[in-house]
Motif scaffolding. Structure first.
Motif, PDB file in Angstrom:
ATOM      1  N   MET A 165       0.939  -1.316  -0.137  1.00  0.00           N
ATOM      2  CA  MET A 165       0.204   0.101   0.161  1.00  0.00           C
ATOM      3  C   MET A 165       0.830   1.321  -0.083  1.00  0.00           C
ATOM      4  O   MET A 165       1.886   1.168   0.727  1.00  0.00           O
ATOM      5  N   LEU A 166       0.516   2.210  -0.790  1.00  0.00           N
ATOM      6  CA  LEU A 166       1.357   3.294  -0.929  1.00  0.00           C
ATOM      7  C   LEU A 166       0.864   4.639   0.127  1.00  0.00           C
ATOM      8  O   LEU A 166      -0.389   4.747   0.232  1.00  0.00           O
ATOM      9  N   ASN A 167       1.783   4.999   0.673  1.00  0.00           N
ATOM     10  CA  ASN A 167       1.750   5.914   1.696  1.00  0.00           C
ATOM     11  C   ASN A 167       1.422   7.337   0.964  1.00  0.00           C
ATOM     12  O   ASN A 167       2.539   7.749   0.395  1.00  0.00           O
ATOM     13  N   LEU A 168       0.489   7.878   1.244  1.00  0.00           N
ATOM     14  CA  LEU A 168       0.340   9.139   0.479  1.00  0.00           C
ATOM     15  C   LEU A 168       0.479  10.324   1.379  1.00  0.00           C
ATOM     16  O   LEU A 168       0.339  11.607   0.954  1.00  0.00           O
ATOM     17  N   LYS A 169       0.640  10.145   2.775  1.00  0.00           N
ATOM     18  CA  LYS A 169       0.988  11.139   3.596  1.00  0.00           C
ATOM     19  C   LYS A 169       2.254  11.615   3.158  1.00  0.00           C
ATOM     20  O   LYS A 169       3.434  11.166   2.903  1.00  0.00           O
ATOM     21  N   LEU A 170       2.588  13.032   3.305  1.00  0.00           N
ATOM     22  CA  LEU A 170       3.829  13.496   2.774  1.00  0.00           C
ATOM     23  C   LEU A 170       4.587  13.692   3.885  1.00  0.00           C
ATOM     24  O   LEU A 170       4.480  13.897   5.177  1.00  0.00           O
ATOM     25  N   SER A 171       5.905  12.857   3.532  1.00  0.00           N
ATOM     26  CA  SER A 171       7.003  12.765   4.590  1.00  0.00           C
ATOM     27  C   SER A 171       7.625  13.887   4.529  1.00  0.00           C
ATOM     28  O   SER A 171       7.578  14.858   3.636  1.00  0.00           O
ATOM     29  N   ALA A 172       8.796  14.142   5.371  1.00  0.00           N
ATOM     30  CA  ALA A 172       9.936  15.298   5.292  1.00  0.00           C
ATOM     31  C   ALA A 172      10.479  15.022   3.979  1.00  0.00           C
ATOM     32  O   ALA A 172      10.783  16.449   3.457  1.00  0.00           O
ATOM     33  N   LYS A 173      10.847  13.889   3.401  1.00  0.00           N
ATOM     34  CA  LYS A 173      11.520  13.929   2.190  1.00  0.00           C
ATOM     35  C   LYS A 173      10.798  14.450   1.077  1.00  0.00           C
ATOM     36  O   LYS A 173      11.219  14.968   0.245  1.00  0.00           O
ATOM     37  N   ASP A 174       9.410  14.009   1.278  1.00  0.00           N
ATOM     38  CA  ASP A 174       8.689  14.492   0.185  1.00  0.00           C
ATOM     39  C   ASP A 174       8.452  15.900   0.087  1.00  0.00           C
ATOM     40  O   ASP A 174       8.154  16.400  -1.019  1.00  0.00           O
ATOM     41  N   HIS A 175       8.461  16.589   1.455  1.00  0.00           N
ATOM     42  CA  HIS A 175       8.397  18.111   1.314  1.00  0.00           C
ATOM     43  C   HIS A 175       9.336  18.604   0.609  1.00  0.00           C
ATOM     44  O   HIS A 175       9.330  19.612  -0.113  1.00  0.00           O
TER      45      HIS A 175
ATOM     46  N   ASP B  69      -5.195   3.105  -3.952  1.00  0.00           N
ATOM     47  CA  ASP B  69      -5.255   1.703  -3.943  1.00  0.00           C
ATOM     48  C   ASP B  69      -6.294   1.191  -4.907  1.00  0.00           C
ATOM     49  O   ASP B  69      -5.695   0.110  -5.443  1.00  0.00           O
ATOM     50  N   LYS B  70      -7.436   1.309  -4.879  1.00  0.00           N
ATOM     51  CA  LYS B  70      -8.508   1.047  -5.636  1.00  0.00           C
ATOM     52  C   LYS B  70      -7.995   1.080  -7.052  1.00  0.00           C
ATOM     53  O   LYS B  70      -8.179   0.270  -8.126  1.00  0.00           O
ATOM     54  N   ILE B  71      -7.470   2.207  -7.503  1.00  0.00           N
ATOM     55  CA  ILE B  71      -7.090   2.647  -8.821  1.00  0.00           C
ATOM     56  C   ILE B  71      -5.997   1.524  -9.165  1.00  0.00           C
ATOM     57  O   ILE B  71      -6.047   1.121 -10.253  1.00  0.00           O
ATOM     58  N   GLN B  72      -5.198   1.507  -8.248  1.00  0.00           N
ATOM     59  CA  GLN B  72      -3.906   0.532  -8.820  1.00  0.00           C
ATOM     60  C   GLN B  72      -4.674  -0.850  -8.954  1.00  0.00           C
ATOM     61  O   GLN B  72      -4.241  -1.523  -9.704  1.00  0.00           O
ATOM     62  N   ASP B  73      -5.296  -1.272  -8.031  1.00  0.00           N
ATOM     63  CA  ASP B  73      -5.909  -2.735  -8.074  1.00  0.00           C
ATOM     64  C   ASP B  73      -6.591  -2.789  -9.375  1.00  0.00           C
ATOM     65  O   ASP B  73      -6.615  -3.835 -10.263  1.00  0.00           O
ATOM     66  N   GLU B  74      -7.415  -1.817  -9.806  1.00  0.00           N
ATOM     67  CA  GLU B  74      -8.153  -1.874 -11.154  1.00  0.00           C
ATOM     68  C   GLU B  74      -7.102  -1.790 -12.190  1.00  0.00           C
ATOM     69  O   GLU B  74      -7.334  -2.662 -13.272  1.00  0.00           O
TER      70      GLU B  74
ATOM     71  N   SER C 233      -4.100  -2.939 -11.938  1.00  0.00           N
ATOM     72  CA  SER C 233      -3.217  -3.976 -11.884  1.00  0.00           C
ATOM     73  C   SER C 233      -1.979  -3.751 -12.375  1.00  0.00           C
ATOM     74  O   SER C 233      -1.409  -2.910 -11.886  1.00  0.00           O
ATOM     75  N   ALA C 234      -1.460  -4.655 -13.404  1.00  0.00           N
ATOM     76  CA  ALA C 234      -0.102  -4.445 -13.680  1.00  0.00           C
ATOM     77  C   ALA C 234      -0.102  -3.520 -15.071  1.00  0.00           C
ATOM     78  O   ALA C 234       1.127  -3.392 -15.606  1.00  0.00           O
ATOM     79  N   SER C 235      -1.032  -3.155 -15.556  1.00  0.00           N
ATOM     80  CA  SER C 235      -1.442  -2.637 -16.733  1.00  0.00           C
ATOM     81  C   SER C 235      -0.645  -1.186 -16.768  1.00  0.00           C
ATOM     82  O   SER C 235      -0.339  -0.747 -17.973  1.00  0.00           O
ATOM     83  N   ILE C 236      -0.285  -0.602 -15.740  1.00  0.00           N
ATOM     84  CA  ILE C 236       0.216   0.674 -15.679  1.00  0.00           C
ATOM     85  C   ILE C 236       1.569   0.767 -16.417  1.00  0.00           C
ATOM     86  O   ILE C 236       1.867   1.403 -17.300  1.00  0.00           O
ATOM     87  N   LEU C 237       2.255  -0.435 -15.875  1.00  0.00           N
ATOM     88  CA  LEU C 237       3.734  -0.390 -16.644  1.00  0.00           C
ATOM     89  C   LEU C 237       3.728  -0.964 -18.252  1.00  0.00           C
ATOM     90  O   LEU C 237       4.355  -0.347 -19.070  1.00  0.00           O
TER      91      LEU C 237
END
Lengths: 205, 192
Positions: free
Chosen positions: A1-11, B68-73, B75-79
């Motif tokens: 799962m990707l973390n969308l919260k902005l970290s210090a690095k992101d800032h 996450d939902k967008i990514q699931d949808e 799937s691997a097709s982005i690349l």
């Protein structure tokens, strides 16, 4: 799962103000972080636009997802990176219009009555207005504003939302809606007239 | 400036798109004309009311779950959608058609080409068949009698024919050449 919260690095990364064109080029090359960055930059704008067009969260949620899926799937076809924003808005607006047509055919109620999503306006008025009667009046006013906007034809609603609410220029709107500047001006003119007519009760007070 | 002119400039004035000279003329007119001033105020108020319609923002975790939902949808097709990240298998499947022609279009192209080929082969075969076997219907024997009465093996073809009226209608036509014969003789002509 990707973390969308902005970290210090992101800032720090944001401070570097990566140019949009290079970000899009990276995304076109399949860089997943660039996709994430594009989503982070535009998800709120797309949500706001779609919500203004649709008036409820569940439809808006569907349109937001569909918009980004389409954008990411077709990003490699975008020749001019400078046109990304208007292209993104175009997809969001067109999907909102299509979604709305489907919903109208099913005769579903358009406006959001979910108490979770209390508008900023309502919150603001509730904080500053002591008289409960006035809060109710304000709620009624907000409802009437919603109805007045909902009552506009698709193109006019899109133009009024983009121009009056989102502050987009007419040129940008003409690019998003893929129509002439004259059409935008005409739609804006008609929309303003109708809004003025529908909200005359509150305007005259 | 009069009220009609003001009406023409009103929308541009609301958007601050009038030139300085026009803006000045409008302001002078507004100082004198109450109804136009009210008109302008009404439009400005309507615009303000519309701007009050703030969009309620969802909770912060909404954006993550949606991504996450967008990514699931996707799937691997982005690349896979990226041309630079195209797999060798995908390259092998390339049929040479331009990239913008999608699969439904490609299928319709193939069907059209196949239909054209079938049509051409059928046409060639039919023309060969006709050349080898002359049509029996046209190899009719025509018997010319002394009174120029025409009898045919396939009588129904010529039942409306009136030979006494005008033989010239009959001669030299697609039916072939019939030479007049003397009384009591019968002539046979094979139509070509």
């Amino acid at each position: 799962m990707l973390n969308l919260k902005l970290s210090a690095k992101d800032h720090a990364h944001e401070d570097a103000l990566e140019k949009q064109e290079s970000l899009i080029e990276r995304a076109q090359d399949g860089d997943e972080l660039a996709y994430k960055e594009l989503y982070k930059r535009y998800c709120r704008v797309v949500y706001t636009l779609a919500y203004q067009m649709l008036g409820n969260h569940s439809d808006t949620d569907e349109v937001v997802q569909e918009t980004f899926i389409r954008v990411f799937k077709n990003l490699h076809r975008l020749r001019n990176a400078k046109a990304f924003t208007s292209w993104l808005y175009q997809i969001a607006i067109n999907l909102s219009i299509d979604h709305r047509k489907v919903r109208t055919r099913r005769r579903m109620l358009p406006l959001d009555d979910n108490p979770e999503f209390v508008s900023n306006y309502e919150l603001a008025t509730a904080k500053h207005v002591r008289n409960p009667g006035q809060v109710l009046e304000n709620k009624e006013l907000l409802k009437q504003i919603n109805f007045a906007i909902e009552d506009l034809p698709e193109q006019q609603r899109a133009v009024i939302v983009m121009h009056e609410v989102e502050g987009m220029s007419k040129k940008m709107i003409s690019e998003v809606l893929d129509c002439s500047l004259v059409t935008v001006r005409t739609n804006l003119h008609h929309a303003r007239k109708k809004l003025r007519q529908n909200l005359r009760k509150y305007i005259q007070e | 400036m009069d009220c009609r002119e003001f009406e023409n400039y009103l929308q541009d004035y609301l958007d601050n798109e009038t030139s300085s000279s026009v803006s000045q003329a409008i302001e002078e007119h507004l100082n004198q004309c109450t109804s136009c001033r009210c008109e302008l105020d009404a439009y400005k108020k309507a615009s303000l009311l519309v701007q009050l319609r703030n969009v309620p923002q969802p909770e912060e975790n909404y954006w993550e779950t949606t991504y996450d939902k967008i990514q699931d949808e996707m799937s691997a097709s982005i690349l896979q959608m990226s041309p630079n990240a195209q797999s060798p298998e995908a390259v092998k499947q390339d049929d040479g058609l331009p990239e913008h022609i999608n699969w439904p279009k490609r299928i319709s192209y193939f069907i059209s080409i196949a239909a054209l080929v079938v049509f051409m082969i059928t046409g060639y075969w039919v023309s060969n068949e006709i050349a080898e076997k002359p049509d029996e219907e046209f190899s009719t024997v025509i018997v010319v009698e002394p009174e120029w009465r025409v009898m045919t093996a396939n009588q129904s073809l010529y039942e409306n024919f009136a030979p006494d009226a005008d033989f010239s209608k009959f001669s030299g036509a697609a039916m072939g050449v019939i030479s007049p014969v003397s009384q009591g003789l019968q002539a046979e002509a094979f139509l070509k």
